[in-house]
Structure formats: structure tokens, C-alpha cells
Design an enzyme around this catalytic site. Structure first.
Site, PDB file in Angstrom:
ATOM      1  N   CYS A 121       0.834  -1.204   0.000  1.00  0.00           N
ATOM      2  CA  CYS A 121       0.000   0.000   0.000  1.00  0.00           C
ATOM      3  C   CYS A 121       0.871   1.259   0.000  1.00  0.00           C
ATOM      4  O   CYS A 121       2.058   1.216  -0.341  1.00  0.00           O
ATOM      5  CB  CYS A 121      -0.975  -0.009   1.176  1.00  0.00           C
ATOM      6  SG  CYS A 121      -2.338   1.172   0.939  1.00  0.00           S
ATOM      7  N   ASP A 192      -4.083   1.278  10.034  1.00  0.00           N
ATOM      8  CA  ASP A 192      -5.296   2.110  10.112  1.00  0.00           C
ATOM      9  C   ASP A 192      -5.888   2.076  11.512  1.00  0.00           C
ATOM     10  O   ASP A 192      -6.418   3.076  11.994  1.00  0.00           O
ATOM     11  CB  ASP A 192      -6.326   1.639   9.084  1.00  0.00           C
ATOM     12  CG  ASP A 192      -5.955   2.154   7.698  1.00  0.00           C
ATOM     13  OD1 ASP A 192      -5.070   1.559   7.066  1.00  0.00           O
ATOM     14  OD2 ASP A 192      -6.520   3.190   7.289  1.00  0.00           O
TER      15      ASP A 192
HETATM   16  C1  RUB Z   1      -4.119   3.106   3.314  1.00  0.00           C
HETATM   17  C2  RUB Z   1      -3.405   2.143   4.207  1.00  0.00           C
HETATM   18  C3  RUB Z   1      -2.175   2.657   4.885  1.00  0.00           C
HETATM   19  C4  RUB Z   1      -2.574   3.167   6.276  1.00  0.00           C
HETATM   20  C5  RUB Z   1      -1.439   3.929   6.942  1.00  0.00           C
HETATM   21  O1  RUB Z   1      -5.311   2.582   2.801  1.00  0.00           O
HETATM   22  O2  RUB Z   1      -3.826   1.039   4.446  1.00  0.00           O
HETATM   23  O3  RUB Z   1      -1.225   1.641   5.044  1.00  0.00           O
HETATM   24  O4  RUB Z   1      -3.685   4.041   6.169  1.00  0.00           O
HETATM   25  O5  RUB Z   1      -1.143   5.073   6.171  1.00  0.00           O
HETATM   26  P1  RUB Z   1      -6.192   3.498   1.796  1.00  0.00           P
HETATM   27  P2  RUB Z   1      -0.470   6.369   6.825  1.00  0.00           P
HETATM   28  O6  RUB Z   1      -5.338   3.774   0.609  1.00  0.00           O
HETATM   29  O7  RUB Z   1      -7.382   2.652   1.484  1.00  0.00           O
HETATM   30  O8  RUB Z   1      -6.549   4.745   2.560  1.00  0.00           O
HETATM   31  O9  RUB Z   1       0.849   5.905   7.352  1.00  0.00           O
HETATM   32  O10 RUB Z   1      -0.338   7.320   5.656  1.00  0.00           O
HETATM   33  O11 RUB Z   1      -1.374   6.863   7.889  1.00  0.00           O
END
Ligand code: RUB
Length: 298
Positions: A121, A192
């Protein structure tokens, strides 16, 4: 930005990633306070924002914290309280945005020269960790899972290559094979939601990476702000795993699609967690929740 507009951008993933959506929601509430909203109006706005995406605990935590501040400062008494409240909210947003700096320092200490890493991701937090290690002169390779169906791995690869990091995209199903045949030593993922028992919700496919990492004997490291911790997970249990439109996966007549956006990685697969409070084990999450969320647990 208006509350509805922010919520729509979060739902449609124009604003995405758990940290960014929390900051966007906090800024939308801050603007409402500037505009003179009452406490009731803030609560209503909080409900709209909270519903925008269900699986990232950073979103309700940020909203609930601002409502807690508003209650403390009695937002309905504008002359006395509003400037104080706005000061606290601005401070909260600054702190939230700065946690990533501390995490990137700590996370970078886990990356060695010559390392081979894998990620899935697009986690801003993980990308910052890798950029920090790179800026310290460490040379390492990153395999980025493309992350079907929305291909957030492409964003990760682009951000890393722009920073001068050696990165290669792989299809998600190549993760285990890549670990075994390309010398991967560590997997870094974002979060998340983090339950009090140390289980982590992150992008769909993360749990497969974790299981594969355990089999391959490599470290599985979660980089997360404590704002993503679920303070009430002991009592109120489950977070909804978002299911998105099947058309994101395929649009074939008469063929159904199941499209969960996130999954749960069990604590037993997690080697370490990098937070702004330090590098901890999944078993230490509950103690940190007691420390950081006293305002919510009362
Ligand atoms: C994003 C995702 C990220 C976490 C952490 O999913 O799973 O790994 O949100 O991100 P989506 P961060 O693309 O569906 O939002 O470190 O930027 O908070």
C-alpha cells in the site's frame, strides 16, 4: 474546506491514508470553530466526517479528541473560550503532523545499509521512515506490492524513487516468492487501527504479507502513530472492515465481486511497532493506550 466536501474527498479516497484523513477531518472541524459553530454543530459535523471511512481509527480519535476539547472549553461561550479552544486544536494538529518525524527517526534506525525491504500500500509513515534512512546515507532496496485494486503501491514506488531509493514494484501475489528469492529481510507496513491486544488493521493483503514474513523468517514491522490505537477495543470490540465497490476489482456481467479494503493482522505475526512513543512490542499496546487515551477512557 467544508465538512461535506472533506467527507466526500475522504470517501472517494482523494484524501487517503489514515494519517491524512485524520488531519483533514481535524482541519475541517477547526474551520467550523473559526466560523463560530456551536457544540451541537461540531457534533453533527463529527458524525458526517466519522462516517466517511469506517476502518481507520485515526479518524474517530481525531474527531472525538476535538469534541473533548470543545466540551472542556465550552465552545458555546465564544468570547472567552473560542480562542483557547482554537489554540488547543491548532496544537493538536501540529503535534499530529509532527509525530511522523519522530517515527521516521526511530523507524530508520531499524534499516541497515544493504537491507532489502518489502512494503504494501502507500503509508506516508512508512515512506517517511524509508526516506529518512535514505537521507542518512543507507543504501537499501524496497519491493513495493502494487496493492490491488487501487494500486497505492504505485504511489509508494513513485515517492521512493523520487527520493532516490532503489525500488521495484511486484504484484501482490509475488510477496512470499520475493521474500524467499530476493533476500528480503524486513517488511514495513502502516496501520489504520491498532487494537489493544496488538492486532492491526491495514490495507487488504497486509495479513498475507505478515504470514509470509513469519514463514520466511523475516521481521514484520508496523509503523503507526498512537492516534490509530483503538482506546475502547477491550469493551466495544470490532471495527467495520470497509467493503468498496466491486467495480474497483472487475466489471464483468453476472460476476460478483467481494472487495474488502482492509484486513486484520494478528499480533503474533508482528515483530515490532514503531510509534512516536518508542519502538514497542504488540503486547505493549494496551499499556500505551492507558497512557495516551486517559481523556477517552474516563
Ligand atoms: C491506506 C493504508 C495505509 C494506512 C497507513 O489505505 O492502508 O497503510 O492508512 O497510512 P487506503 P499512513 O489507501 O485505502 O486509505 O501511514 O499514511 O497513515
Amino acid at each position: 474546506m467544508q465538512v461535506e466536501e472533506t467527507a466526500a474527498k475522504i470517501s472517494s479516497m482523494q484524501i487517503r491514508g489514515a494519517l491524512h484523513i485524520a488531519v483533514a477531518a481535524a482541519k475541517a472541524l477547526e474551520q467550523l470553530i473559526v466560523d463560530g459553530a456551536t457544540y451541537e454543530e461540531l457534533v453533527e459535523a463529527g458524525d458526517i466526517l466519522r462516517d466517511a471511512r469506517p476502518s481507520a481509527m485515526s479518524l474517530p480519535n481525531a474527531i472525538n479528541y476535538i469534541l473533548h476539547l470543545a466540551q472542556m472549553h465550552s465552545v458555546d461561550d465564544p468570547i472567552v473560550a473560542r480562542p483557547l479552544l482554537l489554540g488547543d486544536v491548532a496544537n493538536f494538529i501540529i503535534q499530529l503532523e509532527s509525530t511522523i518525524g519522530r517515527i521516521s527517526e526511530l523507524g530508520a534506525s531499524l534499516i541497515e545499509d544493504g537491507d532489502v525491504l518489502l512494503t504494501i500500500c502507500n503509508s506516508t509513515t512508512v515512506v517517511e521512515v524509508m526516506k529518512k534512512a535514505n537521507s542518512q546515507g543507507k543504501r537499501f532496496k524496497v519491493y513495493a506490492c502494487e496493492t490491488r485494486p487501487r494500486f497505492q503501491g504505485h504511489i509508494t514506488a513513485k515517492e521512493l524513487v523520487d527520493a532516490g531509493v532503489d525500488v521495484a514494484l511486484i504484484v501482490d501475489s509475488a510477496a512470499y516468492h520475493t521474500m524467499l528469492h530476493k533476500g528480503v529481510r524486513k517488511a514495513f507496513v502502516g496501520a489504520d487501527t491498532v487494537y489493544s491486544n496488538g492486532d492491526v488493521i491495514n490495507k487488504i493483503g497486509t495479513s498475507q504479507v505478515a504470514v509470509s514474513a513469519k514463514h520466511a523468517g523475516i521481521e514484520f514491522i508496523v509503523c503507526t502513530e498512537t492516534l490509530k490505537f483503538f482506546p475502547h477495543s477491550m469493551e466495544s470490540g470490532e471495527v467495520v472492515i470497509e467493503e468498496r465497490d466491486g467495480k474497483e476489482v472487475a466489471d464483468i456481467p453476472r460476476v460478483g465481486v467481494f472487495n474488502p479494503a482492509f484486513d486484520v493482522t494478528k499480533a503474533e505475526y508482528i515483530s515490532r511497532m514503531v510509534t512516536e512513543e518508542g519502538i514497542i512490542s504488540a503486547q505493549e499496546v494496551n499499556a500505551l493506550i492507558q497512557k495516551k487515551f486517559a481523556w477517552a477512557l474516563k
